[in-house]
Design a protein around this motif. Structure first.
Motif, PDB file in Angstrom:
ATOM      1  N   LEU A  89      10.805   2.196  -4.916  1.00 50.44           N
ATOM      2  CA  LEU A  89      10.914   1.875  -3.113  1.00 50.44           C
ATOM      3  C   LEU A  89      11.380   0.229  -3.247  1.00 50.44           C
ATOM      4  CD1 LEU A  89      11.487   3.365  -1.050  1.00 50.44           C
ATOM      5  CD2 LEU A  89       9.595   4.312  -0.830  1.00 50.44           C
ATOM      6  N   ALA A  90       9.625   0.494  -3.347  1.00 50.95           N
ATOM      7  CA  ALA A  90       9.949  -1.476  -2.597  1.00 50.95           C
ATOM      8  C   ALA A  90      10.625  -2.312  -2.981  1.00 50.95           C
ATOM      9  CB  ALA A  90       8.202  -1.876  -3.296  1.00 50.95           C
ATOM     10  N   ILE A  91      11.044  -2.476  -4.494  1.00 56.98           N
ATOM     11  CA  ILE A  91      12.362  -3.042  -4.733  1.00 56.98           C
ATOM     12  C   ILE A  91      13.028  -3.358  -4.234  1.00 56.98           C
ATOM     13  CG2 ILE A  91      13.932  -4.106  -6.801  1.00 56.98           C
ATOM     14  CD1 ILE A  91      10.864  -3.703  -8.311  1.00 56.98           C
ATOM     15  N   GLY A  92      13.738  -1.437  -3.156  1.00 56.09           N
ATOM     16  CA  GLY A  92      14.811  -1.210  -2.647  1.00 56.09           C
ATOM     17  C   GLY A  92      14.431  -1.719  -1.565  1.00 56.09           C
ATOM     18  N   GLN A 149      13.944  -9.350  -2.936  1.00 59.41           N
ATOM     19  CA  GLN A 149      13.991 -10.943  -3.705  1.00 59.41           C
ATOM     20  C   GLN A 149      13.284 -10.348  -4.887  1.00 59.41           C
ATOM     21  OE1 GLN A 149      13.463  -9.411  -0.769  1.00 59.41           O
ATOM     22  NE2 GLN A 149      11.768 -10.670  -0.248  1.00 59.41           N
ATOM     23  N   ILE A 150      12.520  -9.189  -4.537  1.00 62.15           N
ATOM     24  CA  ILE A 150      11.577  -8.674  -6.350  1.00 62.15           C
ATOM     25  C   ILE A 150      12.493  -8.261  -7.132  1.00 62.15           C
ATOM     26  CG2 ILE A 150      10.019  -7.187  -6.415  1.00 62.15           C
ATOM     27  CD1 ILE A 150       8.812  -7.288  -3.749  1.00 62.15           C
ATOM     28  N   ARG A 182       1.546  -3.521 -10.627  1.00 66.67           N
ATOM     29  CA  ARG A 182      -0.693  -3.568  -9.642  1.00 66.67           C
ATOM     30  C   ARG A 182      -0.520  -3.395  -7.848  1.00 66.67           C
ATOM     31  NH1 ARG A 182      -4.101  -3.627 -13.298  1.00 66.67           N
ATOM     32  NH2 ARG A 182      -3.171  -4.992 -15.754  1.00 66.67           N
ATOM     33  N   GLU A 183       1.182  -4.052  -7.797  1.00 63.87           N
ATOM     34  CA  GLU A 183       1.025  -4.228  -6.407  1.00 63.87           C
ATOM     35  C   GLU A 183       1.415  -2.705  -5.346  1.00 63.87           C
ATOM     36  OE1 GLU A 183       1.277  -5.785  -2.368  1.00 63.87           O
ATOM     37  OE2 GLU A 183      -0.059  -5.981  -3.968  1.00 63.87           O
ATOM     38  N   ALA A 184       2.135  -1.896  -6.951  1.00 62.80           N
ATOM     39  CA  ALA A 184       3.146  -0.657  -6.072  1.00 62.80           C
ATOM     40  C   ALA A 184       1.314  -0.033  -6.791  1.00 62.80           C
ATOM     41  CB  ALA A 184       3.443  -0.392  -7.242  1.00 62.80           C
ATOM     42  N   MET A 185       0.588   0.217  -7.034  1.00 61.72           N
ATOM     43  CA  MET A 185      -0.695   0.382  -7.323  1.00 61.72           C
ATOM     44  C   MET A 185      -1.060   0.491  -5.895  1.00 61.72           C
ATOM     45  SD  MET A 185      -0.806   1.964 -10.287  1.00 61.72           S
ATOM     46  CE  MET A 185      -2.654   2.910 -10.759  1.00 61.72           C
ATOM     47  N   LYS A 217      -0.824  -0.285   8.501  1.00 58.54           N
ATOM     48  CA  LYS A 217       0.466  -0.358   8.242  1.00 58.54           C
ATOM     49  C   LYS A 217       0.886   0.349   6.605  1.00 58.54           C
ATOM     50  CE  LYS A 217       3.413  -2.921  10.771  1.00 58.54           C
ATOM     51  NZ  LYS A 217       3.991  -4.791  10.958  1.00 58.54           N
ATOM     52  N   TRP A 218      -0.667   0.641   5.947  1.00 57.23           N
ATOM     53  CA  TRP A 218      -1.459   0.776   4.920  1.00 57.23           C
ATOM     54  C   TRP A 218      -1.024   2.357   4.420  1.00 57.23           C
ATOM     55  CZ3 TRP A 218      -5.113   4.364   2.289  1.00 57.23           C
ATOM     56  CH2 TRP A 218      -4.881   3.344   0.762  1.00 57.23           C
ATOM     57  N   PRO A 219      -0.735   3.492   3.768  1.00 56.53           N
ATOM     58  CA  PRO A 219      -0.181   2.515   2.869  1.00 56.53           C
ATOM     59  C   PRO A 219       1.571   2.679   2.615  1.00 56.53           C
ATOM     60  CG  PRO A 219      -0.240   5.191   2.875  1.00 56.53           C
ATOM     61  CD  PRO A 219      -1.358   4.731   3.895  1.00 56.53           C
ATOM     62  N   MET A 220       1.908   2.167   1.631  1.00 50.08           N
ATOM     63  CA  MET A 220       3.373   2.303   1.861  1.00 50.08           C
ATOM     64  C   MET A 220       3.822   1.082   2.854  1.00 50.08           C
ATOM     65  SD  MET A 220       5.258   2.827  -0.641  1.00 50.08           S
ATOM     66  CE  MET A 220       6.547   1.619  -0.663  1.00 50.08           C
ATOM     67  N   ASN A 221       3.803   1.168   3.758  1.00 49.50           N
ATOM     68  CA  ASN A 221       4.669   0.398   4.812  1.00 49.50           C
ATOM     69  C   ASN A 221       3.643  -1.191   4.768  1.00 49.50           C
ATOM     70  OD1 ASN A 221       6.484   2.246   5.475  1.00 49.50           O
ATOM     71  ND2 ASN A 221       4.688   2.951   6.620  1.00 49.50           N
ATOM     72  N   CYS A 222       2.487  -1.260   4.196  1.00 50.18           N
ATOM     73  CA  CYS A 222       1.925  -2.790   4.739  1.00 50.18           C
ATOM     74  C   CYS A 222       2.844  -3.376   3.668  1.00 50.18           C
ATOM     75  CB  CYS A 222       0.779  -2.502   3.782  1.00 50.18           C
ATOM     76  SG  CYS A 222       0.726  -1.994   2.622  1.00 50.18           S
ATOM     77  N   GLU A 223       2.654  -5.040   3.867  1.00 49.07           N
ATOM     78  CA  GLU A 223       2.914  -5.650   2.878  1.00 49.07           C
ATOM     79  C   GLU A 223       3.126  -5.816   1.705  1.00 49.07           C
ATOM     80  OE1 GLU A 223       3.791 -11.282   2.255  1.00 49.07           O
ATOM     81  OE2 GLU A 223       1.700  -9.500   2.835  1.00 49.07           O
TER      82      GLU A 223
END
Length: 521
Positions: A343-346, A350-351, A386-389, A433-439
C-alpha cells in the motif's frame, strides 16, 4: 517439563506445572482491585501536591513519606505515597473498552499525547496502565524479571490453548522456547531460503495470471504456506485439506480474538471455538499422516520427538495448541506487514524503483539464485519492511499482569493491574498522521541515527520477544525481491479504510493488479 493439557491426556507420572494447571482450571492468577477504587488511595498524595511535594520523585526521594506515614504506619510501603498514573476510566461499566477496540493505535497514541508515557485506563473491566517508550519497557520486561507475567483474557486462552508458547511464563516458557527456537532461528530458516523463494515464485506467477487479486487474502495464503512448510514442517495438502481450506478456517477463528468471549453457537466467539476444533482435527490428522521420522528441521517434528527430564512427552493437545498459535501468528503478522508495504509503495512509486534497482544490483553480484548472502544484501527491502512495521504495527501492545506493586516513571503501578506495553514509539505518537498516513521513509532505517528507527520495538523485548521475527523479515524480503525482479503491480485504491482488529489491514482487502514484465532483472 512439558505440561499436559487436560487430565484425560495425562499419562502416569506426568505433572502439570502450577501456571498451566491454574490456567486450565480457569483459576485467576491474581485478583484485581475494583475499577477506579484506587482513586481514594491517591487523596493523601493530592494533598501533598498542594503543599509542593513532587510527583515525579522516587519513593526514596520523598522525605515526607519516609518520615511521616511510612514510619507511623509500618504496614504501608513508601510506594503507597506515589501517585497513580494519570488518565480517565471512561464510561461506567464499559470503561475505555469501546474506544480502544474502535482504533487501538489511535487510542494509545491519544493517551500518550494527553497523559504522557505512563497512563491509566479501564479496558475489558480491568485497571490497565498503558506504557510507551523503549527505556520504560526495558525496565519492566528486561531489568525486572518476574515483575510481569503474561495476561490474556479467558477467551483468548481458550482459543490459543493454555499450553501455547505465548501464554506460558517461567520455566515452562523457557523450555518450550528453547525447543522451538532452532526452527525459528536465522540459521534454521536460512536453510529454507530456496523453498521460500519457490513458494514466492509460484504465488507471484499465479497473481499475474489472475490479473486482479485481493492482496491481503493472498498475502495470508503466502505467509501461511511459508510458516507451515519452512518453520512448522507441514506440507499441503495436509490430511486432505488444502491451504485455502485452512485459511478460511483461520479467518473464522480470528473473528473471536476480539470478541467478548461468549461461547454460544451464534456468536463470533462460539464460531471461533468451532473453528478451533476443526484446526485441532486438521493438526491431529496431519500428525497421523507424517512418516515415522518427521521432516527434519520443523518444530512439529521437534515437539513430537521431545521428552522432558522425567521422560514425559508432549501430549497431542499441547502440540495442537502450539501448531495453531504458531501458524496463526506466523501468517497474520507477515501478511499485515506485506500488505502495508505494498500500500505504501502504491502511494510512493519511487520506493518501488529503489527496490527494483537494488534487485538488479544483487542479481548482477550474486546471480539469480536466492542465497543467504543475497538475502542479507537486500538492505533497502529490509528497510521497507521495518518502515512498514513502524507506520502500521500489526498489533499495538502486549498484555501483562503486575505480580507486585512497583514504581514506573514516578508513578505507582499496583499489583494486579494489567500492563499494556506499546510496541510503537512515543515519537510516532506525536505525529497526528500516524498510523499509516504519516511519512513513509525507509531511509530512516539506513541512517543509524534516526530517533524513530532507534526506538522501534515492534517485535517486543524480554523473554517474550516474538519468536517469528526473523521469519517475517525473511519472507517479506524474498517476496518483495521476487516481485521486483519480474513483475510490477498497481494498487487500485491507495486510500482504503483501515481495520485494526484483530490485525491491521485494509478493509477492502487491498485490490491490486500484478503484471509480468517482458524483461527480468
Amino acid at each position: 517439563m512439558f505440561s499436559s493439557r487436560m487430565a484425560r491426556a495425562q499419562g502416569p507420572g506426568m505433572r502439570v506445572p502450577p501456571i498451566a494447571a491454574s490456567a486450565r482450571a480457569g483459576a485467576p492468577l491474581t485478583a484485581s482491585r475494583p475499577r477506579c477504587a484506587r482513586v481514594a488511595a491517591g487523596r493523601s498524595v493530592a494533598r501533598a501536591h498542594r503543599h509542593g511535594a513532587s510527583t515525579r520523585a522516587s519513593a526514596s526521594e520523598t522525605p515526607w513519606v519516609a518520615l511521616g506515614d511510612a514510619v507511623a504506619d509500618k504496614g504501608r510501603s513508601p510506594l503507597d505515597a506515589l501517585p497513580l498514573p494519570e488518565g480517565d476510566c471512561g464510561l461506567p461499566f464499559v470503561g475505555n473498552t469501546l474506544d480502544f477496540f474502535n482504533g487501538p493505535q489511535s487510542f494509545v497514541a491519544d493517551r500518550v499525547r494527553k497523559y504522557g508515557q505512563v497512563s491509566k485506563a479501564s479496558i475489558l473491566g480491568r485497571d490497565t496502565v498503558i506504557v510507551a517508550g523503549k527505556e520504560l519497557l526495558h525496565q519492566m520486561l528486561v531489568e525486572e524479571r518476574g515483575l510481569l507475567i503474561q495476561d490474556y483474557y479467558a477467551g483468548l486462552k481458550a482459543l490459543f490453548g493454555p499450553a501455547s508458547l505465548g501464554l506460558l511464563d517461567g520455566d515452562d516458557h523457557k523450555r518450550l522456547r528453547r525447543l522451538l527456537g532452532p526452527s525459528f532461528s536465522k540459521a534454521g530458516l536460512n536453510a529454507h531460503i530456496p523453498e521460500i523463494a519457490k513458494i514466492a515464485s509460484d504465488f507471484c506467477g499465479e497473481w499475474a495470471e489472475k490479473g486482479g487479486i485481493g492482496f491481503a487474502h493472498e498475502a495470508s495464503m503466502f505467509a501461511l504456506s511459508v510458516v507451515m512448510k519452512a518453520a512448522i514442517g507441514l506440507k499441503f495438502p495436509a490430511a486432505g485439506h488444502s491451504m485455502a481450506d485452512v485459511i478460511e478456517v483461520f479467518r473464522v477463528f480470528a473473528r473471536g480474538i476480539t470478541s467478548p468471549g461468549i461461547n454460544l453457537p451464534f456468536t463470533h466467539f462460539g464460531k471461533s471455538m468451532e473453528a478451533r476444533k476443526k484446526l485441532e482435527d486438521i493438526v491431529q490428522e496431519a500428525i497421523a499422516s507424517l512418516p515415522d521420522d518427521p521432516q527434519e528441521g520443523g518444530c512439529l517434528g521437534a515437539m513430537m520427538s521431545a521428552q522432558d527430564e522425567d521422560g514425559n512427552a508432549f501430549s497431542i493437545e499441547e502440540i495442537q495448541d502450539n501448531v495453531i498459535s504458531l501458524a496463526y501468528g506466523g501468517h497474520d503478522t507477515p501478511s499485515s506487514v506485506i500488505s502495508t508495504a505494498l500500500l505504501a509503495i502504491g502511494r510512493r512509486p519511487q520506493i518501488w524503483k529503489k527496490i527494483v534497482d537494488e534487485q538488479a544490483e544483487i542479481v548482477a553480484r550474486f546471480g539469480p539464485e536466492f542465497t543467504t548472502e543475497a538475502v542479507d544484501a537486500m538492505v533497502y527491502a529490509e528497510a521497507v519492511f521495518r518502515e512498514a512495521m513502524r507506520v502500521m504495527p500489526p498489533g499495538i501492545a502486549t498484555m501483562k499482569l503486575a505480580t507486585r506493586t512497583f514504581e514506573l516513571d514516578g508513578r505507582r503501578i499496583p499489583k494486579g493491574w494489567r500492563v499494556m506495553g506499546s510496541m510503537a514509539s512515543p515519537e510516532d505518537f506525536q505525529d497526528d498522521k500516524w498510523p499509516m498516513n504519516c511519512e513513509f521513509r525507509p531511509e530512516r532505517f539506513l541512517a543509524h541515527n534516526d530517533p524513530g528507527a532507534m526506538s522501534s520495538i515492534i517485535f517486543g523485548m524480554g523473554p517474550h520477544t516474538c519468536i517469528g521475527n526473523y521469519l517475517a523479515l525473511l519472507e517479506t524480503k524474498i517476496l518483495l525481491a521476487t516481485l521486483a525482479r519480474s513483475y510490477d503491480f498497481t494498487v487500485l485504491n491507495t486510500s482504503p479504510e483501515l481495520s485494526f482488529m484483530p490485525i491491521a489491514r485494509p478493509k477492502d482487502g487491498l485490490p491490486i493488479v500484478v503484471t509480468r514484465r517482458s524483461n527480468d532483472c
